[in-house]
Write a protein that holds these residues in place. Structure first.
Motif, short mmCIF file in Angstrom:
data_model
loop_
_atom_site.label_atom_id
_atom_site.label_comp_id
_atom_site.label_asym_id
_atom_site.label_seq_id
_atom_site.Cartn_x
_atom_site.Cartn_y
_atom_site.Cartn_z
N LEU A 42 0.83 -1.20 0.00
CA LEU A 42 0.00 0.00 0.00
C LEU A 42 0.87 1.25 0.00
CD1 LEU A 42 -3.03 0.45 0.14
CD2 LEU A 42 -2.84 0.66 2.59
N SER A 43 1.97 1.22 0.78
CA SER A 43 2.86 2.38 0.80
C SER A 43 3.49 2.61 -0.56
CB SER A 43 3.99 2.16 1.80
OG SER A 43 3.48 1.89 3.04
N MET A 44 3.89 1.51 -1.22
CA MET A 44 4.52 1.70 -2.53
C MET A 44 3.53 2.29 -3.50
SD MET A 44 6.76 -1.58 -3.19
CE MET A 44 7.25 -2.54 -1.81
N MET A 45 2.26 1.82 -3.41
CA MET A 45 1.26 2.36 -4.33
C MET A 45 1.03 3.83 -4.06
SD MET A 45 -1.77 -0.33 -4.84
CE MET A 45 -1.44 -1.96 -4.23
N ILE A 46 0.88 4.17 -2.76
CA ILE A 46 0.57 5.57 -2.44
C ILE A 46 1.78 6.45 -2.73
CG2 ILE A 46 0.09 7.08 -0.50
CD1 ILE A 46 -1.81 5.03 0.49
N GLY A 47 2.98 5.94 -2.41
CA GLY A 47 4.18 6.72 -2.71
C GLY A 47 4.32 6.97 -4.20
N GLY A 48 3.94 5.97 -5.01
CA GLY A 48 4.03 6.14 -6.45
C GLY A 48 2.97 7.05 -6.99
N TRP A 49 1.70 6.72 -6.72
CA TRP A 49 0.62 7.50 -7.31
C TRP A 49 0.49 8.88 -6.70
CZ3 TRP A 49 -1.45 2.20 -7.95
CH2 TRP A 49 -1.68 1.91 -9.28
N GLY A 50 0.82 9.00 -5.40
CA GLY A 50 0.66 10.31 -4.79
C GLY A 50 1.63 11.33 -5.30
N GLY A 51 2.85 10.88 -5.67
CA GLY A 51 3.85 11.84 -6.10
C GLY A 51 3.67 12.32 -7.51
#
Lengths: 347, 461
Positions: free
Chosen positions: A161-170
């Motif tokens: 979940l962190s990788m997804m949010i880190g990717g899409w959020g940035g």
């Protein structure tokens, strides 16, 4: 800042995680975390000219305080169930789950990451540096010490979940410090992915992440850019630093043969050894999302120059400030992959 | 082998420290010397003795032609870039040459390594200098998009490749190419093994490129500067072919069904991309689509895993590398004069630039695989091996050869014959440097026609 206050705050800032790392008693670990939090609140609250900066320090305080109290509650729960305060002894499920929640809230992992972008944006660049590197040390150490009682599937879920949010959020950000916040979330995802399988690799990823993030933030501070639009003219201030910023960004993205590839490779190896192949492939592909915004910064600052500048023209009021340790850090952040067996041996 | 790698690395300080007026000469002559040095790697092909090997760097007949081609291409890249870099300041010229040299160094190491993970790391490492070349020194605004497509297509395929290699490592505990060739594992046709094959091959299929995954190629080739187009067409595509050959020799599936999707796309892509070439108005785009069809032949051949197929694949890779690079150089000479890539803007160039017309003729003849060029040797070997694999592929490959000849003739006749356009006022005559580039491309092809055993790969022993 007043030198006396500065000395007290700096020494408390360093003392806090040192107490946490070296303790074997749960309450001492918690005390270290509290000292750390109390020391850094004045530092984040130094500049309060805009509303955003004011809000950043308040958000940081509230999140960390909530996480600390949740951690205290889980410590007490642990004592009630097992009758001992020792960190290295296994804990029961409820305590370890609550500890995971509290420590991930302190770190800024998903789904407790909402405070991180605004906090890193609202403070000065040096504070961003401390918040992303030094502050992660104590909670991550605690997670590593209790790793045998942690639930692997919970941690893997949180890290994906962190990788997804880190990717899409940035992807939608233009402020460089917010981009570093999302990159921090994604890297912490990689660190916690491998936590239950091999703490050596978590430590290696952490050290690599500190090196890369420090180099990047020091470069941002030297070039005095905070947004992508000012990054486009940073080549007038220091062309060499501009070029090495591109290498650093590629290293953060995890492109071979730079240093940032080394932890990703070793983590994928450990995951495939434990037959978690689909998770390994998914996390590898999720890192491509963050590659996009790193490449975008590299495009705007280094690879494409404005069309009217074919001759090098330096900025007319150019302060020549240097940090002597920055070249060493740049080399460390680009060229460490060939000596990977050394790291496997010493960690 | 270090005799070649260390001088290549030492070219980087040479570039930074030589005098400004001697920059081009120095780098050209030194890289030419290195490429002549690399020719001695052909020596083991002629005898069964392997002299140039140790535990980490080894060449066999598959990789030697590709190493020599990448060494040969660097002086040609430096020659071809002199024109468009003449307006740049000195430090940027140096940076460009250093990027070229880093790329050559990585390519030499990629083709000579003995470990599959090392091959992967270096395969990925070639992306960064190429990205820098495309996005920094390309011409149009679309080069940003081209660089992003290039990077993301390749990485999307190669990250599953990394996971596939690591799972192979956890199964067999060794990823050395030498030992894996001697004991290929027989795999049953399970879902897991099919997924493993998909993960392992997709990266190289994207790089080749296979027809469905080829969208990055026209963008990257068109937007790259001439040196970037040359190295992309000549060598970087062949990285995919080399990787497929390495991976295929390590595994053997008991049934051929997992290979069918790749085979179908490759064969269909030969025809489709040749037809697309017929409809192109952009010269560089036309030349960019032709590798897709030739590499479709190579992909289909390497998937059949026979001796003749590997021979034909390697021969066609070398021949097509030289031909495609030559065509890009020719297109660049036209681009430098009229600053446009449109095909129909320069007709009847044979009248204005007759000597260049010779090179256009030779390039077109080799591109359409005229006998007795090595292009024909490669294509004929591949067509024969595919015919052996399944009789009906002859329709597709024969049709592909026909359409290749058609679009090549169309390109040649559009540029060389026809009515002289009215708007051309100034056409600078051909430089000696340009003639030199063309000669250096044609010369290896003619010489290899005399002794093709050098690039026949594993068939010759």
């Amino acid at each position: 800042m007043n030198p006396h206050a500065n000395m007290i705050i700096m020494s408390s800032l360093i003392l806090g995680p040192m107490i946490t790392i070296t303790s074997s008693h749960w309450v001492m670990a918690w005390v270290g975390l509290e000292i750390n939090m109390l020391a850094i609140i004045p530092l984040t609250g130094q500049t309060t000219t805009t509303h955003e900066q004011f809000e950043a320090s308040i958000k940081y305080f509230l999140t960390q305080a909530a996480a600390s109290s949740l951690l205290l509650f889980s410590i007490i729960n642990n004592v009630w169930n097992t009758g001992q305060f020792d960190i290295t002894q296994p804990t029961n499920t409820l305590s370890s789950t609550m500890m995971t929640a509290a420590l991930t809230m302190k770190l800024g992992l998903a789904p407790f990451h909402y405070w991180l972008p605004e906090t890193l944006q609202g403070t000065t660049t040096m504070m961003t540096l401390i918040l992303t590197t030094w502050q992660k040390l104590a909670p991550l150490t605690l997670l590593m010490m209790i790793n045998q009682s942690l639930n692997t599937s919970l941690l893997v879920t949180l890290s994906l979940l962190s990788m997804m949010i880190g990717g899409w959020g940035g992807l939608n950000q233009t402020q460089l410090r917010k981009i570093m916040a999302f990159s921090s979330i994604a890297h912490l995802g990689w660190m916690t992915m491998i936590l239950t399988l091999s703490t050596k690799l978590t430590l290696l990823t952490f050290y690599t992440y500190i090196t890369l993030t420090t180099t990047m933030l020091l470069t941002i501070k030297l070039l005095e850019t905070n947004k992508m639009s000012t990054a486009m003219t940073s080549w007038t201030k220091s062309p060499m630093l501009n070029a090495t910023m591109m290498l650093n960004l590629m290293s953060l993205a995890g492109l071979p043969p730079l240093t940032g590839f080394m932890p990703k490779w070793l983590i994928l190896q450990e995951l495939t050894k434990n037959h978690m192949t689909i998770i390994a492939a998914t996390s590898a592909i999720l890192s491509l999302l963050s590659l996009f915004f790193y490449i975008r910064i590299a495009y705007y600052s280094t690879i494409t120059l404005p069309p009217n500048m074919t001759n090098y023209s330096q900025q007319w009021r150019h302060k020549n400030q240097q940090k002597p340790y920055l070249p060493l850090m740049i080399i460390t952040s680009s060229m460490l992959t060939p000596i990977m067996p050394t790291f496997m041996m010493i960690l | 082998m270090l005799k070649i790698i260390i001088p290549t690395i030492m070219l980087i300080p040479t570039t930074t420290m030589c005098k400004p007026t001697q920059l081009w000469y120095t780098t050209l002559i030194h890289s030419m010397l290195i490429s002549l040095l690399s020719l001695q790697l052909f020596y083991p092909s002629l005898q069964p003795i392997m002299n140039f090997s140790n535990h980490n760097l080894q060449q066999n007949q598959t990789s030697t032609p590709l190493i020599i081609l990448s060494c040969w291409l660097t002086p040609l890249m430096i020659l071809a870039s002199q024109n468009h870099l003449s307006t740049e300041p000195l430090s940027r010229k140096r940076t460009f040459i250093i990027t070229t040299i880093i790329l050559q160094m990585l390519l030499i190491m990629t083709f000579s390594t003995t470990d599959l993970i090392m091959f992967f790391v270096l395969f990925e490492a070639t992306l960064i200098p190429t990205l820098m070349m495309i996005t920094r020194w390309g011409n149009q605004m679309e080069r940003l998009n081209a660089g992003t497509y290039f990077l993301f297509y390749t990485l999307m395929g190669s990250l599953p490749l990394l996971v596939a290699l690591l799972s192979l490592y956890s199964n067999t505990n060794s990823l050395s190419i030498l030992t894996m060739q001697l004991s290929p594992t027989m795999l049953k046709n399970t879902w897991t093994n099919s997924m493993w094959l998909l993960a392992a091959l997709t990266a190289f299929m994207i790089k080749m490129p296979l027809y469905g995954l080829h969208l990055w190629l026209p963008k990257a080739h068109v937007e790259a500067p001439i040196a970037g187009s040359m190295i992309l067409a000549a060598i970087l595509l062949k990285l995919g072919g080399y990787g497929i050959i390495r991976i295929m020799s390590t595994t053997n599936f008991l049934s051929k069904t997992p290979y069918y999707p790749f085979m179908i796309l490759a064969l269909w892509g030969i025809i489709m991309t040749s037809l697309i070439c017929l409809r192109q108005t952009d010269l560089k785009s036309l030349i960019a689509y032709s590798p897709v069809s030739h590499m479709g032949l190579v992909t289909a051949a390497t998937l059949t895993q026979t001796e003749w197929a590997y021979t034909g694949a390697i021969t066609l890779m070398i021949a097509h590398g030289l031909t495609s690079s030559l065509l890009f150089c020719l297109a660049n000479t036209k681009l430098r004069r009229i600053h446009s890539r449109t095909l129909l803007l320069t007709q009847n160039m044979q009248l204005l630039l007759p000597l260049m017309g010779t090179w256009w003729l030779l390039a077109s003849l080799t591109n359409m695989a005229l006998p007795p060029t090595i292009n024909l040797m490669g294509e004929l070997t591949i067509i024969t091996s595919l015919f052996n694999w399944s009789n009906t592929t002859i329709i597709i490959t024969g049709l592909g050869t026909l359409i290749t000849a058609t679009y090549t003739l169309h390109m040649f006749s559009s540029t060389q014959w026809g009515e002289l356009p009215q708007h051309i006022k100034i056409m600078t005559p051909s430089h000696t440097r340009e003639h030199l580039i063309m000669t250096l491309h044609i010369l290896p092809m003619m010489l290899l026609m005399m002794k093709p055993e050098l690039i026949w790969g594993p068939l010759y022993c």
